[in-house]
Design a protein around this motif. Structure first.
Motif, PDB file in Angstrom:
ATOM      1  N   PHE A 185     -22.218 -50.559  65.816  1.00 51.28           N
ATOM      2  CA  PHE A 185     -20.848 -51.080  65.762  1.00 51.28           C
ATOM      3  C   PHE A 185     -20.037 -50.350  64.698  1.00 51.28           C
ATOM      4  O   PHE A 185     -18.914 -49.888  64.957  1.00 51.28           O
ATOM      5  N   ALA A 186     -20.601 -50.236  63.482  1.00 54.73           N
ATOM      6  CA  ALA A 186     -19.883 -49.577  62.394  1.00 54.73           C
ATOM      7  C   ALA A 186     -19.639 -48.106  62.712  1.00 54.73           C
ATOM      8  O   ALA A 186     -18.547 -47.573  62.451  1.00 54.73           O
ATOM      9  N   ALA A 187     -20.635 -47.427  63.296  1.00 57.74           N
ATOM     10  CA  ALA A 187     -20.508 -46.002  63.585  1.00 57.74           C
ATOM     11  C   ALA A 187     -19.444 -45.735  64.654  1.00 57.74           C
ATOM     12  O   ALA A 187     -18.636 -44.809  64.524  1.00 57.74           O
ATOM     13  N   ILE A 188     -19.423 -46.558  65.708  1.00 53.88           N
ATOM     14  CA  ILE A 188     -18.462 -46.343  66.791  1.00 53.88           C
ATOM     15  C   ILE A 188     -17.036 -46.638  66.334  1.00 53.88           C
ATOM     16  O   ILE A 188     -16.101 -45.887  66.635  1.00 53.88           O
ATOM     17  N   VAL A 189     -16.842 -47.740  65.595  1.00 54.14           N
ATOM     18  CA  VAL A 189     -15.497 -48.069  65.127  1.00 54.14           C
ATOM     19  C   VAL A 189     -14.997 -47.012  64.142  1.00 54.14           C
ATOM     20  O   VAL A 189     -13.826 -46.611  64.172  1.00 54.14           O
ATOM     21  N   THR A 190     -15.890 -46.525  63.276  1.00 52.25           N
ATOM     22  CA  THR A 190     -15.508 -45.463  62.345  1.00 52.25           C
ATOM     23  C   THR A 190     -15.136 -44.191  63.093  1.00 52.25           C
ATOM     24  O   THR A 190     -14.127 -43.542  62.786  1.00 52.25           O
ATOM     25  N   PHE A 191     -15.938 -43.829  64.079  1.00 50.73           N
ATOM     26  CA  PHE A 191     -15.657 -42.622  64.863  1.00 50.73           C
ATOM     27  C   PHE A 191     -14.317 -42.730  65.581  1.00 50.73           C
ATOM     28  O   PHE A 191     -13.471 -41.831  65.500  1.00 50.73           O
ATOM     29  N   PHE A 192     -14.108 -43.846  66.266  1.00 53.74           N
ATOM     30  CA  PHE A 192     -12.866 -44.020  67.020  1.00 53.74           C
ATOM     31  C   PHE A 192     -11.663 -44.123  66.084  1.00 53.74           C
ATOM     32  O   PHE A 192     -10.609 -43.533  66.343  1.00 53.74           O
ATOM     33  N   GLY A 193     -11.811 -44.873  64.984  1.00 55.78           N
ATOM     34  CA  GLY A 193     -10.695 -45.026  64.047  1.00 55.78           C
ATOM     35  C   GLY A 193     -10.290 -43.706  63.425  1.00 55.78           C
ATOM     36  O   GLY A 193      -9.096 -43.398  63.308  1.00 55.78           O
ATOM     37  N   GLY A 194     -11.280 -42.901  63.019  1.00 57.27           N
ATOM     38  CA  GLY A 194     -10.964 -41.600  62.429  1.00 57.27           C
ATOM     39  C   GLY A 194     -10.332 -40.657  63.429  1.00 57.27           C
ATOM     40  O   GLY A 194      -9.371 -39.939  63.116  1.00 57.27           O
ATOM     41  N   LEU A 195     -10.855 -40.660  64.652  1.00 53.79           N
ATOM     42  CA  LEU A 195     -10.307 -39.797  65.693  1.00 53.79           C
ATOM     43  C   LEU A 195      -8.866 -40.173  66.020  1.00 53.79           C
ATOM     44  O   LEU A 195      -7.981 -39.310  66.121  1.00 53.79           O
ATOM     45  N   LEU A 196      -8.596 -41.467  66.157  1.00 56.00           N
ATOM     46  CA  LEU A 196      -7.250 -41.917  66.483  1.00 56.00           C
ATOM     47  C   LEU A 196      -6.284 -41.640  65.346  1.00 56.00           C
ATOM     48  O   LEU A 196      -5.115 -41.277  65.571  1.00 56.00           O
ATOM     49  N   THR A 197      -6.745 -41.774  64.110  1.00 58.18           N
ATOM     50  CA  THR A 197      -5.894 -41.479  62.959  1.00 58.18           C
ATOM     51  C   THR A 197      -5.463 -40.024  62.961  1.00 58.18           C
ATOM     52  O   THR A 197      -4.293 -39.703  62.717  1.00 58.18           O
ATOM     53  N   LYS A 226      -7.752 -47.291  54.465  1.00 53.66           N
ATOM     54  CA  LYS A 226      -7.163 -45.982  54.124  1.00 53.66           C
ATOM     55  C   LYS A 226      -6.357 -45.439  55.296  1.00 53.66           C
ATOM     56  O   LYS A 226      -5.218 -44.976  55.114  1.00 53.66           O
ATOM     57  N   TRP A 227      -6.925 -45.480  56.482  1.00 51.31           N
ATOM     58  CA  TRP A 227      -6.231 -44.923  57.653  1.00 51.31           C
ATOM     59  C   TRP A 227      -4.982 -45.732  57.991  1.00 51.31           C
ATOM     60  O   TRP A 227      -3.953 -45.162  58.370  1.00 51.31           O
ATOM     61  N   PHE A 228      -5.063 -47.054  57.839  1.00 51.20           N
ATOM     62  CA  PHE A 228      -3.894 -47.881  58.126  1.00 51.20           C
ATOM     63  C   PHE A 228      -2.761 -47.572  57.149  1.00 51.20           C
ATOM     64  O   PHE A 228      -1.594 -47.495  57.542  1.00 51.20           O
ATOM     65  N   ARG A 229      -3.111 -47.381  55.874  1.00 49.18           N
ATOM     66  CA  ARG A 229      -2.083 -47.019  54.872  1.00 49.18           C
ATOM     67  C   ARG A 229      -1.453 -45.674  55.227  1.00 49.18           C
ATOM     68  O   ARG A 229      -0.235 -45.507  55.125  1.00 49.18           O
ATOM     69  N   GLU A 230      -2.272 -44.714  55.612  1.00 50.13           N
ATOM     70  CA  GLU A 230      -1.743 -43.394  55.957  1.00 50.13           C
ATOM     71  C   GLU A 230      -0.762 -43.469  57.127  1.00 50.13           C
ATOM     72  O   GLU A 230       0.291 -42.814  57.117  1.00 50.13           O
ATOM     73  N   LEU A 231      -1.096 -44.283  58.120  1.00 47.30           N
ATOM     74  CA  LEU A 231      -0.235 -44.392  59.296  1.00 47.30           C
ATOM     75  C   LEU A 231       0.968 -45.294  59.068  1.00 47.30           C
ATOM     76  O   LEU A 231       1.891 -45.317  59.887  1.00 47.30           O
ATOM     77  N   SER A 232       0.962 -46.040  57.956  1.00 46.64           N
ATOM     78  CA  SER A 232       2.087 -46.912  57.631  1.00 46.64           C
ATOM     79  C   SER A 232       3.148 -46.206  56.794  1.00 46.64           C
ATOM     80  O   SER A 232       4.217 -46.772  56.555  1.00 46.64           O
ATOM     81  N   ARG A 233       2.880 -44.983  56.351  1.00 39.96           N
ATOM     82  CA  ARG A 233       3.856 -44.249  55.551  1.00 39.96           C
ATOM     83  C   ARG A 233       5.056 -43.889  56.413  1.00 39.96           C
ATOM     84  O   ARG A 233       4.940 -43.693  57.634  1.00 39.96           O
ATOM     85  N   PRO A 234       6.234 -43.752  55.816  1.00 38.64           N
ATOM     86  CA  PRO A 234       7.442 -43.501  56.600  1.00 38.64           C
ATOM     87  C   PRO A 234       7.340 -42.286  57.512  1.00 38.64           C
ATOM     88  O   PRO A 234       7.774 -42.327  58.657  1.00 38.64           O
ATOM     89  N   ALA A 235       6.748 -41.190  57.022  1.00 37.27           N
ATOM     90  CA  ALA A 235       6.674 -39.972  57.854  1.00 37.27           C
ATOM     91  C   ALA A 235       5.819 -40.219  59.074  1.00 37.27           C
ATOM     92  O   ALA A 235       6.152 -39.773  60.176  1.00 37.27           O
TER      93      ALA A 235
END
Length: 259
Positions: free
Chosen positions: A163-175, A241-250
């Protein structure tokens, strides 16, 4: 450059010349562990240069990676757990991981990859992660006595790790897909040694090393459990971390532009 002409160029080039061209086509080293930076990527570079000289395509290298990886998974799932079995599993997975690095480097050496090639690479990666932890589950079930697993509760371990590996893989890829691309010519951030060390417990190459303990029974089980705990603990850190990065204005502006 067409595939035919690119094959011809590779066939007339030495391994050293291909390696020289690859040095100018490398991804930045930030965001990867020490293992990937100093072991897997250099090994993948050699394999990519050799594949270029041999006239292989990135998709062919991806399939070679899959062959080694799934071969290791099959041995893990169906062979008796022993020190020799663990060595074979580790070697197959490590070589598969090196070829996984080589396909992208080969694509850059040839002037860039394709959407189909990137799709194939990610599908193989996802299948590999799923199959590997499923094989651990199967071998724990079939050989519980060897691992000293007196309770079926241990069977939840590979499920949680998966579960942790798949969510990490998908989350990083989508980011990576959603983040705005850096401006052309912008200098990449220097690689952080501290970050590279901190990422070692969740590096796939380090994970492959745990199968060298397969003959140790409980030793393997505890090593696998420690890496699984690291994957679970790192998951919310990565997601935040990824959510913060995608929440930035740019990033938000880039997302609205792509809608």
């Amino acid at each position: 450059m067409t595939e035919v002409s690119d094959r011809a160029a590779g066939a007339g080039m030495s391994l050293g010349e291909a390696l020289g061209r690859l040095r100018g086509a490398q991804k930045r080293a930030g965001g990867v562990s020490l293992y990937s930076r100093f072991v897997n990527r250099p090994t993948g570079r050699l394999l990519a240069a050799g594949s270029y000289v041999a006239g292989l395509t990135p998709n062919q290298v991806t399939l070679i990676s899959a062959g080694f990886s799934f071969g290791g998974v099959a041995v893990l799932a169906f062979a008796e757990p022993s020190w020799g079995t663990g060595l074979v599993v580790w070697l197959a997975l490590a070589v598969g991981f090196a070829f996984d690095s080589a396909d992208g480097q080969l694509a850059r050496l040839r002037g860039g990859g394709s959407p189909a090639g990137e799709w194939l690479d990610h599908v193989v990666d996802c299948a590999k992660i799923t199959a590997l932890h499923t094989a651990v589950l199967l071998t724990l079930y079939r050989h519980s006595g060897h691992f000293g697993a007196g309770s079926d509760a241990w069977l939840a371990l590979p499920l949680g790790f998966l579960f942790a590996a798949i969510v990490t893989f998908f989350g990083g890829l989508l980011t990576e897909q959603l983040k705005p691309k850096p401006a052309p010519g912008s200098a990449p951030a220097p690689p952080s040694t501290l970050r590279a060390v901190a990422l070692l417990p969740v590096d796939h190459g380090v994970f492959c090393l745990v199968f060298l303990l397969l003959g140790g029974g409980e030793l393997f089980l505890w090593g696998y459990a420690l890496l699984g705990a690291a994957a679970v603990l790192y998951l919310p850190l990565f997601l935040a971390k990824w959510f913060r990065e995608l929440s930035r204005p740019a990033a938000a502006a880039a997302g609205r532009t792509g809608m």
